[in-house]
Design a protein around this motif. Sequence first.
Motif, short mmCIF file in Angstrom:
data_model
loop_
_atom_site.label_atom_id
_atom_site.label_comp_id
_atom_site.label_asym_id
_atom_site.label_seq_id
_atom_site.Cartn_x
_atom_site.Cartn_y
_atom_site.Cartn_z
N SER A 14 25.97 3.17 2.31
CA SER A 14 26.66 1.90 2.51
C SER A 14 26.13 1.16 3.74
N ILE A 15 25.81 1.88 4.79
CA ILE A 15 25.27 1.24 5.99
C ILE A 15 23.88 0.67 5.70
N ILE A 16 23.08 1.40 4.94
CA ILE A 16 21.76 0.88 4.56
C ILE A 16 21.92 -0.40 3.74
N GLY A 17 22.87 -0.41 2.80
CA GLY A 17 23.12 -1.60 1.99
C GLY A 17 23.62 -2.77 2.81
N LEU A 18 24.50 -2.51 3.77
CA LEU A 18 25.03 -3.57 4.62
C LEU A 18 23.94 -4.18 5.49
N VAL A 19 23.10 -3.33 6.07
CA VAL A 19 21.99 -3.83 6.88
C VAL A 19 21.02 -4.63 6.01
N ALA A 20 20.75 -4.14 4.80
CA ALA A 20 19.86 -4.87 3.89
C ALA A 20 20.45 -6.23 3.54
N LEU A 21 21.76 -6.31 3.34
CA LEU A 21 22.41 -7.59 3.06
C LEU A 21 22.25 -8.55 4.22
N PHE A 22 22.45 -8.09 5.45
CA PHE A 22 22.26 -8.95 6.63
C PHE A 22 20.82 -9.42 6.74
N VAL A 23 19.87 -8.54 6.47
CA VAL A 23 18.46 -8.93 6.56
C VAL A 23 18.13 -9.98 5.50
N ILE A 24 18.60 -9.77 4.28
CA ILE A 24 18.33 -10.73 3.20
C ILE A 24 18.94 -12.09 3.52
N GLU A 25 20.21 -12.11 3.96
CA GLU A 25 20.84 -13.38 4.30
C GLU A 25 20.15 -14.04 5.48
N GLY A 26 19.68 -13.25 6.43
CA GLY A 26 18.97 -13.82 7.58
C GLY A 26 17.63 -14.41 7.20
N LEU A 27 16.91 -13.74 6.30
CA LEU A 27 15.60 -14.23 5.88
C LEU A 27 15.70 -15.52 5.06
N PHE A 28 16.68 -15.59 4.16
CA PHE A 28 16.78 -16.73 3.27
C PHE A 28 17.70 -17.83 3.81
N GLY A 29 18.52 -17.54 4.80
CA GLY A 29 19.35 -18.55 5.42
C GLY A 29 20.52 -19.03 4.59
N GLN A 30 20.93 -18.27 3.61
CA GLN A 30 22.10 -18.63 2.82
C GLN A 30 22.82 -17.36 2.37
N PRO A 31 24.10 -17.49 2.00
CA PRO A 31 24.86 -16.30 1.59
C PRO A 31 24.27 -15.66 0.34
N PHE A 32 24.46 -14.36 0.24
CA PHE A 32 23.91 -13.59 -0.88
C PHE A 32 24.46 -14.09 -2.21
N PHE A 33 25.77 -14.36 -2.28
CA PHE A 33 26.37 -14.78 -3.54
C PHE A 33 25.82 -16.12 -4.00
N THR A 34 25.47 -17.01 -3.08
CA THR A 34 24.84 -18.28 -3.45
C THR A 34 23.47 -18.03 -4.05
N MET A 35 22.74 -17.08 -3.51
CA MET A 35 21.41 -16.78 -4.03
C MET A 35 21.45 -16.24 -5.45
#
Length: 109
Positions: free
Chosen positions: A36-57
Motif C-alpha cells: 500500500s505504501i508503494i502504491g501511495l508513493v506511486a500515486l503521488f509521483v504520477i500526479e506530480g508528473l502529470f500535474g492533475q489528479p489521478f481520477f481525472t487522468m
Amino acid sequence: AARPAEAPPAPARGPELPPLVVGFCDNAERWNTRASIIGLVALFVIEGLFGQPFFTMVGVEIGKGLGFESASRAAASAAAQRVGEACTTPATAARLACTPSRPSAAAAL
C-alpha cells in the motif's frame, strides 16, 4: 602516508528471518502495508508528473458530486416549504439553495 581504514569484521551470524509463506500467514499484514505504501508513493509521483489528479487522468469527473445531490436538495426544499421553514435564516437559505425569485418567510414579515 595514511593507511586505508580496514573493513569492519563480518557478523558472527546473519539475521534470523522466518521462511517465506504464500497465502494467509503471520506476516501478511506487513506485506500488505508495504504494497500500500508503494502504491501511495506511486500515486503521488504520477500526479506530480502529470500535474492533475489521478481520477481525472482515467476519465472520472471530480468536483461535480455524484449526481443525486440536486434531487435531494430539491426534495428537501419542497419538504421545508410545506412545513413553512424554507429560507427563514441565511444558513437555511444557503443549505436549501433558495433563489431570490422565491420569497422567503422572513421577507414577508
